[in-house]
Design a protein around this motif. Sequence first.
Motif, PDB file in Angstrom:
ATOM      1  N   ASP A 141       0.848  -1.192   0.000  1.00 23.44           N
ATOM      2  CA  ASP A 141       0.000   0.000   0.000  1.00 23.44           C
ATOM      3  C   ASP A 141       0.886   1.246   0.000  1.00 23.44           C
ATOM      4  O   ASP A 141       1.210   1.805   1.046  1.00 23.44           O
ATOM      5  CB  ASP A 141      -0.925   0.007   1.211  1.00 23.44           C
TER       6      ASP A 141
ATOM      7  N   GLN B 279      -0.150   1.359  -5.959  1.00 26.39           N
ATOM      8  CA  GLN B 279      -1.491   1.830  -6.304  1.00 26.39           C
ATOM      9  C   GLN B 279      -1.661   2.064  -7.803  1.00 26.39           C
ATOM     10  O   GLN B 279      -2.787   2.059  -8.307  1.00 26.39           O
ATOM     11  CB  GLN B 279      -1.803   3.107  -5.521  1.00 26.39           C
TER      12      GLN B 279
ATOM     13  N   TRP C 204      -3.350  -1.121  -9.076  1.00 26.87           N
ATOM     14  CA  TRP C 204      -4.638  -1.541  -8.552  1.00 26.87           C
ATOM     15  C   TRP C 204      -5.714  -1.490  -9.643  1.00 26.87           C
ATOM     16  O   TRP C 204      -5.801  -0.534 -10.402  1.00 26.87           O
ATOM     17  CB  TRP C 204      -5.054  -0.661  -7.372  1.00 26.87           C
ATOM     18  N   HIS C 205      -6.522  -2.529  -9.707  1.00 28.15           N
ATOM     19  CA  HIS C 205      -7.641  -2.651 -10.649  1.00 28.15           C
ATOM     20  C   HIS C 205      -7.187  -2.806 -12.105  1.00 28.15           C
ATOM     21  O   HIS C 205      -8.023  -2.853 -13.014  1.00 28.15           O
ATOM     22  CB  HIS C 205      -8.606  -1.460 -10.548  1.00 28.15           C
ATOM     23  N   LEU C 206      -5.860  -2.874 -12.341  1.00 33.41           N
ATOM     24  CA  LEU C 206      -5.354  -3.033 -13.703  1.00 33.41           C
ATOM     25  C   LEU C 206      -4.682  -4.386 -13.910  1.00 33.41           C
ATOM     26  O   LEU C 206      -4.864  -5.030 -14.940  1.00 33.41           O
ATOM     27  CB  LEU C 206      -4.357  -1.914 -14.043  1.00 33.41           C
ATOM     28  N   THR C 207      -3.908  -4.805 -12.929  1.00 34.37           N
ATOM     29  CA  THR C 207      -3.220  -6.090 -13.026  1.00 34.37           C
ATOM     30  C   THR C 207      -2.860  -6.542 -11.611  1.00 34.37           C
ATOM     31  O   THR C 207      -2.641  -5.695 -10.723  1.00 34.37           O
ATOM     32  CB  THR C 207      -1.957  -5.955 -13.917  1.00 34.37           C
ATOM     33  N   PRO C 208      -2.831  -7.850 -11.364  1.00 30.74           N
ATOM     34  CA  PRO C 208      -2.652  -8.345  -9.992  1.00 30.74           C
ATOM     35  C   PRO C 208      -1.200  -8.274  -9.508  1.00 30.74           C
ATOM     36  O   PRO C 208      -0.394  -9.159  -9.782  1.00 30.74           O
ATOM     37  CB  PRO C 208      -3.128  -9.797 -10.095  1.00 30.74           C
TER      38      PRO C 208
ATOM     39  N   ASP D 293       0.855  -8.705 -17.608  1.00 31.82           N
ATOM     40  CA  ASP D 293      -0.241  -9.303 -18.373  1.00 31.82           C
ATOM     41  C   ASP D 293       0.219 -10.533 -19.159  1.00 31.82           C
ATOM     42  O   ASP D 293      -0.580 -11.431 -19.441  1.00 31.82           O
ATOM     43  CB  ASP D 293      -0.841  -8.267 -19.326  1.00 31.82           C
TER      44      ASP D 293
END
Length: 232
Positions: free
Chosen positions: A51, A56, A59-63, A212
Amino acid sequence: MKGLWWTKLLDFISPRHCVVCGRRLEATERSLCSVCVLHMPRTTYQFTPDDNPMVQLFWHLTPIKNAAALIFYEPHSEMAQMVYELKYHDRPDIGEDLGRLMANEMQLAHFFDDVDVLLPVPLSRKRMRQRGYNQSEQLAIGIKDITRLPIAKNIIKRKHFQQSQTKLSRQERQENVNDMFVLKNGTPLENKHVLLIDDICTTGATLIACTDAIRHIKGIRISVLTLGFTKS
């Protein structure tokens, strides 16, 4: 002791200089003088790897599990000179020296505790011919010297290189690297915690594209470590 004596002799014949300030290096110093190392603009993100402003980005784009960088990177700053020398002046040794420095400092925060393997972001074939080495791999070699973690090779390939990322916007950077990496052999990374290594993270576009390419490997966990992070 013998190595230190030899370094002193070589320094007498051909003095080495700090790649940041130009000061003559002592026998125990590598690439950067102690003063410049002390004044590096450190992020300390390794103490909050799950964090922080760098992780950040993903976040929400790739793990991504964790992310950290050693320093804040500002183009054209004094500290940027070491990256310029590494990438464009045939100084792969700077990468190894900085990799060792990164590893020593990240270890204090137990950043590598559950990492299994290092994966440098690959260069295109054209860039490798021009440069003769991959700066991200040089950083990984330095990290390996300290951590003894293996370096994965021939896992992914960079298909092409369209243009430099330096002067592109965030959206343009992402478009520039879309589908840039292709998975060659994911088997060695199955059920492994993989640490992606790169020199500079600005928007995260290259690292996202790289992630990815490997994210669907069975049981893989991915973290990121770079030398520099560019604050927006």
